[in-house]
Design an enzyme around this catalytic site. Structure first.
Site, PDB file in Angstrom:
ATOM      1  N   ASP A  12      -3.211   8.856  15.296  1.00  0.00           N
ATOM      2  CA  ASP A  12      -3.925   8.502  14.004  1.00  0.00           C
ATOM      3  C   ASP A  12      -4.973   7.405  14.113  1.00  0.00           C
ATOM      4  O   ASP A  12      -4.773   6.429  13.025  1.00  0.00           O
ATOM      5  CB  ASP A  12      -2.936   8.628  13.023  1.00  0.00           C
ATOM      6  CG  ASP A  12      -3.331   8.832  11.540  1.00  0.00           C
ATOM      7  OD1 ASP A  12      -4.636   9.329  11.347  1.00  0.00           O
ATOM      8  OD2 ASP A  12      -2.702   8.310  10.404  1.00  0.00           O
ATOM      9  N   ALA A  62       0.822  -1.373  -0.069  1.00  0.00           N
ATOM     10  CA  ALA A  62       0.114  -0.062  -0.063  1.00  0.00           C
ATOM     11  C   ALA A  62       0.925   1.155  -0.096  1.00  0.00           C
ATOM     12  O   ALA A  62       2.081   1.172   0.433  1.00  0.00           O
ATOM     13  CB  ALA A  62      -0.844   0.025   1.128  1.00  0.00           C
ATOM     14  N   GLU A  63       0.155   2.490  -0.399  1.00  0.00           N
ATOM     15  CA  GLU A  63       0.885   3.660  -0.296  1.00  0.00           C
ATOM     16  C   GLU A  63      -0.040   4.562   0.182  1.00  0.00           C
ATOM     17  O   GLU A  63      -1.115   4.832  -0.028  1.00  0.00           O
ATOM     18  CB  GLU A  63       1.414   4.001  -1.611  1.00  0.00           C
ATOM     19  CG  GLU A  63       2.094   5.342  -1.982  1.00  0.00           C
ATOM     20  CD  GLU A  63       2.415   5.782  -3.127  1.00  0.00           C
ATOM     21  OE1 GLU A  63       3.279   6.818  -3.237  1.00  0.00           O
ATOM     22  OE2 GLU A  63       2.476   5.050  -4.133  1.00  0.00           O
ATOM     23  N   GLY A  64       0.426   5.405   1.060  1.00  0.00           N
ATOM     24  CA  GLY A  64      -0.294   6.526   2.183  1.00  0.00           C
ATOM     25  C   GLY A  64       0.367   7.909   1.747  1.00  0.00           C
ATOM     26  O   GLY A  64       1.314   7.921   1.160  1.00  0.00           O
TER      27      GLY A  64
END
Length: 670
Positions: A143, A24-26
């Site tokens: 978060d 994944a990429e955030g």
């Protein structure tokens, strides 16, 4: 550019972590799956984006990044994704974390739509349990959102991104003024003052609980600024007001978590978890089963095919050998005269005969010398092996031949040889691993006293699993993985996610091993090991004020060792816990000891009969029992003798009242 320069797939970071795929990429980092080649386990590696590691605040960011990573790694809780390692790759900092087989809560929200009350309470309870461990060591997540809540393949919660959000947000605020975190879950104090508190994490948990039950967040807007404004200036609406079927205790608990003021919320996750557990016991099966609407049906998961690639084999070219024979030509000279002709014929015939004999002798001698010193007589030719097939025109190796059979050929041909043995994972026992010379037709020189050398396979190396490897008191038992590696085993399967908590087996010792200790197997046989994680961490229950039976039950469920003593109490009812040796919420482990002090209730005495005794003797007797004495002499006190007493003899009375004051006995004397 948000990702590391160049795709790292297939690369090995720090000579240890082989990147296998992108997960994944955030906004802050890219996450990859990798293999820890040293421990042969899957891990997740989060590589920070390049803009967070550049600029004047890089040193500050890196320092906070590693400090927060260490803090997160110190959290011992099964609902926290473990952090194994940190490092730097191409100038970018990275975290190595536990790889969780499963999905995140966002995926599950999208899949099911809404959750039942029972499932919501279970998931929120596990989140609070993990956060309680974090808050207990001073770590605030900052978060919390569905994307950071993982559900493993057993459905259990594991929270990720501990420490990262705090370090990243501080660095980003200092450089770009951006406010990190998902707007839908940010607490008001985070938005207004960038203030990280345990109560801020609880606010985010409350919003998630609201969303799990309702299928949407309480504040929605296409504009993040508008949503942020609502969190700061509006109260989160009561869930039961919009969905009357939601049990009121559930709605009130969520309202408490999402209070706008920090002081309206529980102090930390441990307190919130206790409140959740308290009201959950009062819910009926119907209330627990309640769900707002029906979610979409789960979709099937596709499986990607894997292709095999075969490399073509090239045949060797065979060049023809060209041979050229060159002869010298001569011419005879004619002579004149008969006498010369007559006289010359015998002499010439003799010369020819002698020359021919000399030439034949010279050729024979030269041929023998060539054959013996340079030709076939000067070497042995490596013979073929009966069990190795050769292709015409191609090099043929004797590798793989059974040496016992080939040795008979060597002895017949007279070729000298030497042998050595080695273990091999690929060559069968007794076959030739290598030879020198190695190919059929090669030469072994006789003149140089050369010999053929052979390496013969002993087969796959056999090793014995240490018999004491499951004995935690032995040297092998204290480091079982190291013991297997030292023994020489090359395929050790240890999946840390399958390690188990144990009260009896020390941390790091063997719970189970297959094959069994003492077994002799191939060195490359997979040895499957399950290790102990030691006693499981637990939170000390709040037992003060509860009955002894309830307290023992709660501590028993936490698998704690309990000792109890009893004492009188003027304020605590008999049978209830006055105090415990460990404060509620303290992190313990299975098997830890806890001492309880249980009330025997107020101390009682039977009032003795002191009538007829002297005033002094009666007073001494009553005070020895802890009672106070009041003297009454309405007719004068001439004899100092007690005639009446109140309370009456034989009556049971408390030694002290609830304020600790001694009970008074009034003596009437004459």
């Amino acid at each position: 550019m948000s990702e590391v320069t160049g795709a790292p797939i297939g690369k090995i970071i720090d000579n240890r972590y082989r990147i296998t795929r992108k997960i994944a990429e955030g906004g802050m980092a890219t996450v990859y799956q990798a293999t820890d080649v040293r421990l042969d386990r899957s891990v997740a590696i989060k590589i920070m984006h390049i803009q967070l590691a550049q600029g004047p605040h890089r040193d500050q960011f890196v320092q906070r990044f590693h400090r927060e990573a260490r803090s997160a790694a110190a959290i011992a809780n099964p609902h926290i994704v473990q952090i194994y390692d940190t490092g730097e790759y191409d100038g970018l900092d990275y975290l190595v974390m536990e790889y969780v087989h499963g999905v995140n809560l966002r995926y599950e929200m999208n899949r099911v739509g809404t959750f039942s009350v029972r499932e919501t309470i279970r998931i929120i309870g596990e989140i609070l349990d993990g956060l309680a461990a974090a808050h207990g060591v001073g770590v605030v997540h900052r978060d919390i959102k569905p994307e950071n809540i993982l559900l493993n393949d057993r459905g259990r919660v594991q929270i990720t991104d501990f420490g990262l959000a705090k370090a990243a947000s501080q660095a980003t605020l200092a450089t770009t003024g951006m406010l990190l975190g998902t707007a839908a879950y940010l607490a008001p104090e985070m938005i207004e003052d960038n203030l990280a508190t345990p109560q801020g994490d609880l606010y985010s948990v409350g919003i998630m609980a609201w969303e799990m039950l309702a299928g949407e967040v309480p504040f929605t807007s296409d504009n993040p600024v508008t949503m942020v404004f609502k969190h700061v200036h509006e109260d989160v609406p009561a869930l039961a007001a919009q969905h009357p079927g939601v049990p009121r205790p559930v709605s009130e608990f969520i309202a408490r978590l999402t209070g706008r003021s920090v002081s309206d919320r529980p102090d930390d996750a441990a307190q919130a978890l206790r409140e959740l557990q308290d009201f959950s016991r009062s819910l009926t099966p119907t209330e627990l089963a309640y769900r707002i609407g029906d979610g979409p049906q789960p979709q099937p998961t596709s499986v990607l095919p894997v292709s095999d690639i075969a490399a073509p084999v090239q045949e060797d070219d065979v060049a023809p050998l060209a041979t050229e024979v060159i002869g010298d030509g001569g011419k005879d000279a004619a002579t004149s005269g008969a006498s010369d002709a007559v006289a010359g014929k015998p002499r010439r015939r003799l010369a020819i005969i002698l020359g021919t004999i000399a030439a034949v002798a010279a050729i024979a001698a030269g041929g023998f010398a060539w054959w013996h010193y340079l030709g076939p007589g000067s070497y042995w030719t490596v013979p073929s092996a009966d069990d190795v097939a050769c292709t015409q025109g191609r090099t043929c190796s004797i590798k793989g031949a059974r040496f016992a059979d080939y040795e008979r050929t060597l002895k017949v041909t007279g070729i000298p040889y030497t042998t050595s043995e080695e273990f091999s994972d690929t060559a069968k026992k007794g076959t030739i691993i290598s030879a020198s010379p190695s190919n059929v037709g090669d030469h072994v020189s006789k003149r140089n006293n050369d010999v053929m050398t052979f390496v013969i396979s002993k087969g796959v190396r056999q090793l014995t699993i240490p018999a004491d490897i499951a004995d935690s008191g032995s040297a092998n038992g204290k480091d079982p993985i190291g013991a297997l590696e030292k023994t020489g085993f090359t395929s050790i399967a240890h999946d840390t996610s399958k390690d188990e908590y144990s009260m009896d087996v020390p941390e790091g010792a063997v719970i189970s091993i297959d094959p069994k200790p003492g077994s002799t197997v191939d060195h490359n046989r997979t040895i499957t090991v399950v290790l102990s994680k030691g006693p499981m961490p637990v939170s000390m229950p709040d037992v003060v004020g509860r009955t002894k039976a309830d307290a023992l039950s709660m501590l028993g469920q936490a698998r704690l060792k309990v000792s109890a003593s009893e004492t009188y109490s003027d304020t605590v009812a008999s049978g209830k816990v006055i105090s415990s040796s460990v404060k509620a919420g303290t992190q313990l482990h299975w098997g830890d000891s806890v001492s309880l002090v249980v009330s025997k209730g107020p101390q009682m005495v039977t009032v003795p009969d002191v009538r007829g005794k002297s005033q002094d003797e009666a007073t001494k007797t009553l005070k020895a029992l802890g009672l106070d004495v009041k003297i009454s002499a309405p007719l004068g006190n001439l004899t100092h003798t007690v005639r009446l007493q109140d309370p009456a003899p034989g009556k049971q009375v408390r030694v002290r009242d609830t304020k600790g004051k001694a009970t008074t006995v009034t003596l009437t004397v004459v």
